[in-house]
Motif scaffolding. Structure first.
Motif, PDB file in Angstrom:
ATOM      1  N   TYR A  13     -68.896  49.367 -31.407  1.00  0.00           N
ATOM      2  CA  TYR A  13     -70.172  50.057 -31.546  1.00  0.00           C
ATOM      3  C   TYR A  13     -71.341  49.067 -31.525  1.00  0.00           C
ATOM      4  O   TYR A  13     -72.300  49.218 -30.770  1.00  0.00           O
ATOM      5  N   THR A  14     -71.231  48.014 -32.339  1.00  0.00           N
ATOM      6  CA  THR A  14     -72.295  47.011 -32.440  1.00  0.00           C
ATOM      7  C   THR A  14     -72.429  46.240 -31.134  1.00  0.00           C
ATOM      8  O   THR A  14     -73.534  45.978 -30.651  1.00  0.00           O
TER       9      THR A  14
ATOM     10  N   LYS B 231     -67.316  42.130 -41.569  1.00  0.00           N
ATOM     11  CA  LYS B 231     -66.189  42.871 -40.987  1.00  0.00           C
ATOM     12  C   LYS B 231     -65.195  43.285 -42.067  1.00  0.00           C
ATOM     13  O   LYS B 231     -64.761  44.429 -42.114  1.00  0.00           O
TER      14      LYS B 231
ATOM     15  N   ARG C 101     -66.374  46.227 -43.939  1.00  0.00           N
ATOM     16  CA  ARG C 101     -66.712  47.384 -43.100  1.00  0.00           C
ATOM     17  C   ARG C 101     -68.229  47.542 -42.931  1.00  0.00           C
ATOM     18  O   ARG C 101     -68.769  48.642 -42.965  1.00  0.00           O
TER      19      ARG C 101
ATOM     20  N   ALA D 245     -69.603  40.109 -32.037  1.00  0.00           N
ATOM     21  CA  ALA D 245     -69.798  41.222 -32.964  1.00  0.00           C
ATOM     22  C   ALA D 245     -68.506  41.573 -33.680  1.00  0.00           C
ATOM     23  O   ALA D 245     -67.418  41.130 -33.307  1.00  0.00           O
ATOM     24  N   THR D 246     -68.644  42.365 -34.730  1.00  0.00           N
ATOM     25  CA  THR D 246     -67.479  42.780 -35.524  1.00  0.00           C
ATOM     26  C   THR D 246     -66.747  43.961 -34.893  1.00  0.00           C
ATOM     27  O   THR D 246     -65.580  44.193 -35.193  1.00  0.00           O
ATOM     28  N   ASP D 247     -67.440  44.739 -34.051  1.00  0.00           N
ATOM     29  CA  ASP D 247     -66.863  46.006 -33.600  1.00  0.00           C
ATOM     30  C   ASP D 247     -67.512  46.466 -32.290  1.00  0.00           C
ATOM     31  O   ASP D 247     -68.574  45.980 -31.896  1.00  0.00           O
TER      32      ASP D 247
ATOM     33  N   HIS E   3     -71.274  46.637 -40.218  1.00  0.00           N
ATOM     34  CA  HIS E   3     -71.483  46.203 -38.839  1.00  0.00           C
ATOM     35  C   HIS E   3     -72.133  44.828 -38.852  1.00  0.00           C
ATOM     36  O   HIS E   3     -73.083  44.591 -39.598  1.00  0.00           O
TER      37      HIS E   3
ATOM     38  N   TYR F 281     -65.617  39.550 -29.692  1.00  0.00           N
ATOM     39  CA  TYR F 281     -65.466  39.736 -31.137  1.00  0.00           C
ATOM     40  C   TYR F 281     -65.251  38.377 -31.808  1.00  0.00           C
ATOM     41  O   TYR F 281     -65.253  37.331 -31.139  1.00  0.00           O
TER      42      TYR F 281
ATOM     43  N   LYS G 211     -75.782  48.336 -44.214  1.00  0.00           N
ATOM     44  CA  LYS G 211     -74.823  48.794 -43.215  1.00  0.00           C
ATOM     45  C   LYS G 211     -74.700  47.837 -42.029  1.00  0.00           C
ATOM     46  O   LYS G 211     -73.708  47.879 -41.305  1.00  0.00           O
ATOM     47  N   THR G 212     -75.723  47.017 -41.771  1.00  0.00           N
ATOM     48  CA  THR G 212     -75.708  46.161 -40.576  1.00  0.00           C
ATOM     49  C   THR G 212     -76.332  44.794 -40.877  1.00  0.00           C
ATOM     50  O   THR G 212     -77.386  44.711 -41.496  1.00  0.00           O
TER      51      THR G 212
END
Lengths: 252, 252, 252, 252
Positions: A143-144, A174, A177, A139-141, A179, D65, A115-116
């Motif tokens: 949240y991260t 990314k 999907r 980061a990709t998103d 993280h 990002y 997941k990460t």
């Protein structure tokens, strides 16, 4: 034709795997962090990746045996997750090879239920030795990014391009999907920058919630600090001397 | 897409084939050993390997005909085994090509029922001519390592990486459960090192249990020794002369 | 994946086709001979070959239109045969590309019912201008070698390697049981050697049994001869002058 | 194996699409024109192209990002047509990659129902700054050539070869019976030539029949003009000074 292949050494049950990617690169920060984590945590190898896009070399081992150039996956059970550490002798030598190998790494991690992913790298910052390196991130998103910001990683300051696995793996994460983030220790003139690696390890400890003894890397860091200091003093007393690089070949 | 192809010149029954790989490389040790064995044992060609990963050249022969750049398989019946010798004009020019060609060589040898492969190479050791070259080895397994150790091959001393066929073929042998070793003559400054080749031939004689007349290679070796001696004496009498390399272009 | 493609401009009935390959290379001998034949015989284009292994260029034409880099097939009906002439802007830029493009050329010619291919090239002979160039040959078989020997082509004198299409096409012809030869005009320092091309044209005239007016190439040859003479005299009168190359940029 | 892929960000209905290709190249004319059009017209991204033939880089964004190196398609509804603008960070790095990526771009545009493509480039004209750049063109067909001639584009004056996308896309358009032209602003020593881009924008305005405010590019152009003037005056007053290039590193 997919030529890059991953072979299992042993089959394992993974729980919510997190991957740390520590491959060769700027200041050897990725390799240093990855190897250190593997050794201190006692992670075990469970798979190897081979690719015709790696250089055509076979390593001669002290045991008298050989090993083909590879990237290698290690694992360590943590409280809530399985930690996977990816180490390697090299990265692919062409853009086409980089795309193939890094897509395969992400595909494999996804297949394990991952997941990460955190890739580790060095962030090149000028030509002076960095005494107190910062740790940058992309980061990709959201949240991260937020989660890592709380650990002291600086977002929005690094700019330019990330070469190779440290960047492409985050891009492919990314797309899948997963993280992802690239965590970079600030570095400069050193080929092997233990100081930058140490700064990253401090953050990784906190992210993973594990205890890691930093004594060994502290020793290397202190030795480097001392050496750089000597070097700088020597430079001051010279009017028309040779360049730093010529004097100290281990410094880039 | 597999582009590398092997064509049979004649079909033969093989008994427990052993292969010696003598391709171009450091000090030309592989080529020298392979060619010498082929000539002294009177081995015959039975197959040729062509690859678009070889340089795009066609050779002009004295006969007025042509031959495409290739690797060539020769065979000679020994008491208990068929000896296969692999010779060639070149090796593949890219990592991707190296993987393809060497995997194909091992696949072909396995298809013939082969059990053991020895690749021959030079081991680069400093910048002085080696009067009494040692023979180093790395192997796929304990059995092979022990057998070769008894013949005087030194294991555990060579380190670093083997480039190209001499290493990859051993790696792919291991993957295919074929016994393999790379046998390396210690060499240094010479482009074509008959002395290193002679040291390897002595060991190969013993491994294969065949008689090989070493007179011809002794002549080349002695001539080289004499030349090097003259060179060294000439160097002593010069204060500010040109480098060894500039004076003697046939020496690397 | 085969990427190299041949497109027909018009469909033609061929009778026992013979192909002359005149592509760019040493001394531009192949291109000069091929273009000259095409123009003097009034050969017409019937097909074009495109390949991603050619350089990624589009040519701007005086007409205001464009043309993609290509190799082009021309034809001319002779008494007993259809003559095919292959011309081109370039050759493939990698070994892999060379194998693909030249295999495709031979496959296409075989598909047209072709029996004989002559590739044209320059044979590099030292660093002095060749006043009376010889014509060298290498062939696939005894029949072709004997036939060309009678026309004054010298076999068994050329040695070394032929790079690219001029050699690979002959190699692939042999594999496909097509008679083939590489016919090479002796050349040296000139980038565009009309003299070497003229020598080859004399032989080709005789082989094909056609009339070709050599007046136009004679003019270029005579102009070159005159220029070289002037150059040599100028060189004699100079003690510490610039090199020939710097003075005359059109000479390699 | 086709590795280059285009991903839709949103699906749109296109009416007789016209495409402007503004990719990196000589004098950055293509990029400047494309970016300017996109910004002034407020075009929106609808698809992205990724390829392993692009350099293996991931960009770090100010937002914290990342973005993988890509080419990007934007669209804007005009009166009678949908305008598509293609922008990008890079072009493919090998001939094979160039063929694959540019064929894919044309295939995609054809799939959208496209009828006309204009690629934008710089035409390198000597080593002096061009005060009043001309606009040159090459086209796939008479219809396109005539239409563009009426807009002041000069045909038949440009010669030599066009490298990369600006040329290959026009070649592949022709093959697919799509009207195509390469429109080139005359440029010389500048890495980023706003003056050449402005000249092309004037013509594009007229071709597309749209209003585009040129004030912003005028500012850059005027600043460049002033800088070049200063530079030339500085040069006049120097006898043995450093070269223009050394003094002004932003000028090629």
């Amino acid at each position: 034709m997919k030529n890059t292949k991953i072979y299992y050494k042993r089959k394992i049950k993974f729980k919510d795997p997190i991957m740390i990617v520590g491959l060769p690169g700027i200041g050897s920060v990725g390799s240093l962090v990855g190897e250190y984590l593997k050794n201190e945590l006692g992670a075990k190898r469970f798979a190897s990746l081979y690719s015709p896009h790696f250089i055509h070399q076979t390593l001669m081992l002290k045991s008298g045996y050989t090993r083909l150039i590879s990237n290698r996956f290690y694992y360590k059970e943590l409280k809530a997750n399985t930690l996977i550490i990816l180490l390697g002798d090299t990265q692919a030598g062409t853009p086409e090879g980089q795309y193939e190998v890094n897509e395969e790494i992400v595909r494999f991690f996804k297949h394990l239920g991952g997941k990460t992913i955190y890739t580790i790298g060095g962030y090149s910052a000028g030509s002076h030795y960095i005494q107190n390196p910062r740790v940058f991130g992309v980061a990709t998103d959201k949240y991260t990014k937020n989660a890592l910001s709380k650990k002291g990683i600086l977002f929005g300051l690094a700019n330019g391009a990330i070469w190779g696995s440290a960047g492409l793996i985050v891009s492919f994460a990314k797309k899948n999907r997963i993280h992802g983030a690239c965590i970079m220790g600030e570095t400069s003139v050193l080929e092997i920058d233990a100081n930058a690696a140490r700064a990253v390890l401090e953050v990784i400890k906190s992210i993973l919630g594990v205890k890691i003894n930093l004594e060994n890397i502290d020793k290397i860091k202190n030795e480097t600090d001392r050496m750089i200091k000597e070097l700088e003093e020597a430079q001051k007393s010279v009017q028309e001397g040779p360049t730093r690089k010529e004097n100290f070949p281990y410094i880039r």
